[in-house]
Enzyme design. Structure first.
Site, PDB file in Angstrom:
ATOM      1  N   ASP A 116     -11.120  64.477  46.278  1.00 52.96           N
ATOM      2  CA  ASP A 116     -11.732  63.381  47.012  1.00 52.96           C
ATOM      3  C   ASP A 116     -11.526  63.661  48.511  1.00 52.96           C
ATOM      4  O   ASP A 116     -10.662  64.472  48.879  1.00 52.96           O
ATOM      5  CB  ASP A 116     -11.067  62.067  46.604  1.00 52.96           C
ATOM      6  CG  ASP A 116     -11.503  60.911  47.459  1.00 52.96           C
ATOM      7  OD1 ASP A 116     -12.712  60.640  47.525  1.00 52.96           O
ATOM      8  OD2 ASP A 116     -10.627  60.273  48.083  1.00 52.96           O
ATOM      9  N   ASP A 127      -7.161  59.441  45.496  1.00 51.74           N
ATOM     10  CA  ASP A 127      -6.258  58.356  45.881  1.00 51.74           C
ATOM     11  C   ASP A 127      -6.649  57.005  45.309  1.00 51.74           C
ATOM     12  O   ASP A 127      -5.966  56.013  45.567  1.00 51.74           O
ATOM     13  CB  ASP A 127      -6.206  58.236  47.411  1.00 51.74           C
ATOM     14  CG  ASP A 127      -7.525  57.723  47.983  1.00 51.74           C
ATOM     15  OD1 ASP A 127      -8.542  58.412  47.809  1.00 51.74           O
ATOM     16  OD2 ASP A 127      -7.541  56.639  48.589  1.00 51.74           O
ATOM     17  N   ASP A 151     -12.033  60.899  51.600  1.00 51.69           N
ATOM     18  CA  ASP A 151     -11.418  59.786  52.324  1.00 51.69           C
ATOM     19  C   ASP A 151     -10.204  59.256  51.570  1.00 51.69           C
ATOM     20  O   ASP A 151     -10.311  58.823  50.426  1.00 51.69           O
ATOM     21  CB  ASP A 151     -12.433  58.659  52.509  1.00 51.69           C
ATOM     22  CG  ASP A 151     -13.633  59.089  53.337  1.00 51.69           C
ATOM     23  OD1 ASP A 151     -13.433  59.698  54.403  1.00 51.69           O
ATOM     24  OD2 ASP A 151     -14.773  58.809  52.919  1.00 51.69           O
TER      25      ASP A 151
END
Length: 224
Positions: free
Chosen positions: A10, A170, A12
């Site tokens: 990922d 995240d 961001d």
């Protein structure tokens, strides 16, 4: 069976700390529709979703045309902010070194992100990361997370089975996407969703730093 292994990241909240820019762009977008400032905690919750899905979650009582309008205003605001002198969304500590180590160990590297293709290109430019990722999946070309399409397409492009792939992210959306695709789910504790949610969504391991990533990948995928 192929010995290739694919680590998909990922962007961001995982590789790059961009929450301040995302919050500022969303605030500008909302102001253009006289919606008032969006609560920061709610914006953090939607980071990782595709932009239309994020706007729908943030504005559940608004009509679809408002979601579309806010999404377009957000894209314009984000582009405007990115062009301002001194703008910088930093990589998280250890991210570049982790990518270097995985490449040295023979891993294929990929991205799966809710960002647009233009946003990914800007990130690659800003951090001199062009050529590092053999597959890049964005919200422009795939169903949004947590649908498995990004990871299934990444695996197909690299010619590997899903079981030879790990998703590092995240948010719970990343973990659910990995689970749906049959990939290993590895969570990071420094991003935008609580660790407990990552575990509940299927994370096999939670990292507290990039220095532990190579060991975690070897443990979940196995040696090449």
């Amino acid at each position: 069976m192929s010995s290739l292994r694919l680590a998909v990241f990922d962007v961001d909240g995982t590789l790059m700390d961009s929450q301040d820019t995302i919050q500022a762009a969303m605030t500008l977008a909302w102001s253009r529709f006289d919606l008032g400032p969006p609560p920061p905690e709610q914006v953090r919750r939607i980071i990782g979703l595709s932009l239309p899905d994020a706007c729908a979650v943030l504005l559940p009582d608004a009509p679809a045309e408002t979601w579309r309008g806010v999404a377009e205003a957000y894209k314009a605001a984000f582009h405007e902010l990115r062009l301002r002198p001194g703008h910088h969304d930093p990589l998280f500590p250890g991210a570049r070194e982790a990518l270097d180590r995985l490449e040295d160990e023979g891993w294929l590297l990929g991205l799966a992100t809710g960002k647009s293709r233009r946003g990914v290109e800007a990130m690659l430019d800003a951090h001199d990361l062009h050529g590092r990722f053999v597959t890049i999946q964005t919200a422009d070309d795939n169903p949004g997370k947590p649908a498995p399409g990004m990871l299934l397409r990444a695996a197909a492009e690299c010619g590997i089975e899903a079981g030879r792939m790990a998703m590092i992210g995240d948010t719970a959306y990343d973990m659910l996407m990995a689970k749906a695709a049959g990939a290993a789910a590895i969570g990071v504790s420094w991003g935008y969703h609580p660790v407990e949610e990552l575990r509940e969504a299927g994370a096999r391991v939670i990292l507290d730093g990039f220095d532990a990533l190579a060991r975690a990948l070897d443990a979940t995928i196995g040696e090449a």
